[in-house]
Design a protein around this motif. Structure first.
Motif, short mmCIF file in Angstrom:
data_model
loop_
_atom_site.label_atom_id
_atom_site.label_comp_id
_atom_site.label_asym_id
_atom_site.label_seq_id
_atom_site.Cartn_x
_atom_site.Cartn_y
_atom_site.Cartn_z
N GLN A 19 -6.53 -0.96 5.33
CA GLN A 19 -5.78 0.14 4.73
C GLN A 19 -4.67 0.60 5.66
O GLN A 19 -4.87 0.80 6.85
CB GLN A 19 -6.70 1.33 4.43
CG GLN A 19 -5.96 2.47 3.74
CD GLN A 19 -6.84 3.68 3.50
OE1 GLN A 19 -7.84 3.89 4.17
NE2 GLN A 19 -6.48 4.49 2.50
N SER A 47 -0.16 -1.07 -9.32
CA SER A 47 -1.02 -0.61 -8.22
C SER A 47 -2.27 -1.45 -8.11
O SER A 47 -2.71 -1.81 -7.01
CB SER A 47 -1.38 0.87 -8.43
OG SER A 47 -0.25 1.70 -8.31
N GLN A 82 0.83 -1.21 0.00
CA GLN A 82 0.00 0.00 0.00
C GLN A 82 0.86 1.26 0.00
O GLN A 82 0.48 2.27 -0.60
CB GLN A 82 -0.96 -0.03 1.18
CG GLN A 82 -2.03 -1.11 1.03
CD GLN A 82 -3.07 -1.08 2.12
OE1 GLN A 82 -3.59 -0.04 2.49
NE2 GLN A 82 -3.36 -2.25 2.68
N THR A 83 2.02 1.20 0.65
CA THR A 83 2.97 2.30 0.52
C THR A 83 3.42 2.41 -0.93
O THR A 83 3.58 3.51 -1.47
CB THR A 83 4.18 2.07 1.44
OG1 THR A 83 3.74 2.03 2.79
CG2 THR A 83 5.21 3.20 1.28
N TRP A 134 0.69 4.17 -2.95
CA TRP A 134 0.76 5.61 -2.68
C TRP A 134 1.91 6.24 -3.46
O TRP A 134 1.74 7.29 -4.10
CB TRP A 134 0.94 5.82 -1.18
CG TRP A 134 1.48 7.16 -0.79
CD1 TRP A 134 0.81 8.35 -0.81
CD2 TRP A 134 2.81 7.46 -0.34
NE1 TRP A 134 1.63 9.36 -0.39
CE2 TRP A 134 2.86 8.86 -0.09
CE3 TRP A 134 3.95 6.68 -0.10
CZ2 TRP A 134 4.02 9.48 0.37
CZ3 TRP A 134 5.09 7.30 0.36
CH2 TRP A 134 5.13 8.68 0.59
N LEU A 147 -1.68 3.65 5.60
CA LEU A 147 -1.18 4.84 4.93
C LEU A 147 0.06 5.37 5.65
O LEU A 147 0.20 5.18 6.87
CB LEU A 147 -2.24 5.94 4.91
CG LEU A 147 -3.31 5.88 3.83
CD1 LEU A 147 -4.35 6.98 4.07
CD2 LEU A 147 -2.71 6.01 2.44
N VAL A 206 2.52 12.23 3.82
CA VAL A 206 1.61 12.37 2.69
C VAL A 206 1.60 13.81 2.19
O VAL A 206 1.63 14.07 0.97
CB VAL A 206 0.19 11.93 3.08
CG1 VAL A 206 -0.81 12.25 1.97
CG2 VAL A 206 0.17 10.42 3.38
#
Length: 307
Positions: A143, A129, A88-89, A92, A145, A151
């Motif tokens: 999730q 992705s 997930q990183t 992003w 983040l 961010v």
């Protein structure tokens, strides 16, 4: 000076040709060896209960007292959440790098192989992705983040970065993941979807890393001492935030561990530090060759165990 007039050398010092030569070869490679994750990955095959999310040796807690105290089930669950956090990183970051590349290629000649490979890379990143997102869904990973400050800093970077400062963070993130995933794709005790997605990512990202190195070297041809030092600091800052964002501390909570203790043991885990340094050897060699591993930025890389 035109792009076609600039010569590059590969990591062994051999003449690699012009940027046009390099990107033309990368386009040929993309046409010959690219994967469709929807076809290549066995998404519907059951996930064995005893298979890890990544090789245990790459877990942030492997080699600690807490790891020794954990049940086998907890270890397996931790590695699945860790790989989910890393993926997930990656999502992003891939969303950010697509914007960086689009901005860099805006209004450039679409007949150039550089332009066409840049768009090919963006298409690759979209597929990556999607396959990472589907992997997290199959493994039932929530999730994760990066911290909010990271961010927002990245939002500023993707809006302002130019030339080598756009491609540097891209290369850093890809180099760190490359060594890890080369192990994961061969791990017999790693779940099959992680092995398959790692193989796809390694093969296709090898082209992206060659492209980023060529773009960085091209951009630095005209860089003076001050700009080179500024870029060295930006690269180091990006590396710091990327390394710290890879595994969210929330993974420990979600597998039933004491968050404070797990974070502390991971931070002082000498095995993890050694594995991190291993994954950054080629990156550090490249940065040193480009004059971007300066005395002032060395402590930043040391603080996140990249050197």
């Amino acid at each position: 000076m035109s792009l076609a007039a600039i010569d590059f050398r590969d990591q062994h010092g051999r003449d690699a040709g012009t940027l046009d030569d390099i990107t033309a070869r990368l386009l040929d490679s993309s046409a010959a060896l690219s994967y469709d994750p929807n076809v290549e990955v066995r998404w519907d095959e059951p996930i064995p209960a005893d298979h890890y999310g990544l090789n245990p040796e790459w877990s942030t807690l492997y080699g600690t007292r807490l790891w020794d105290e954990m049940s086998e089930g907890q270890r397996i669950l931790l590695t699945r959440h860790e790989v989910g956090s890393i993926m997930q990183t990656g999502i992003w970051f891939e969303m950010m790098l697509q914007q960086l590349i689009l901005r860099d290629q805006y209004a450039k000649n679409p007949a150039d192989s550089e332009f066409r490979f840049a768009l090919t890379e963006i298409a690759d990143e979209c597929r990556h992705s999607l396959m990472f997102a589907r992997t997290c869904e199959v493994l039932d990973i929530p999730q994760y983040l990066p911290p909010r400050a990271t961010v927002e800093l990245a939002r500023f970077l993707k809006t302002t970065a130019r030339a080598e400062q756009a491609y540097g963070p891209i290369l850093i993130a890809e180099e760190i993941l490359d060594v890890m995933q080369r192990d994961w794709m061969r791990g017999e005790n790693v779940v099959h979807i992680v092995r398959s997605t790692s193989k796809i990512h390694v093969v296709e990202e090898s082209r992206h890393m060659k492209f980023a190195r060529a773009e960085i070297k091209h951009s630095l041809k005209s860089a003076g001492r001050f700009r080179r030092e500024m870029s060295a600091h930006l690269f180091a800052g990006a590396a710091y935030f990327i390394a710290r964002a890879m595994v969210s501390p929330e993974v420990y909570v979600n597998v039933g561990l004491d968050k404070q203790r797990a974070v502390e043991e991971a931070r002082h885990n000498q095995h993890r530090k050694a594995m991190m340094r291993l994954s950054c050897v080629h990156l550090m060699d490249f940065l040193a060759d480009c004059g971007l591993l300066t005395r002032r930025v060395m402590p930043v890389y040391q603080s996140v165990d990249m050197i």
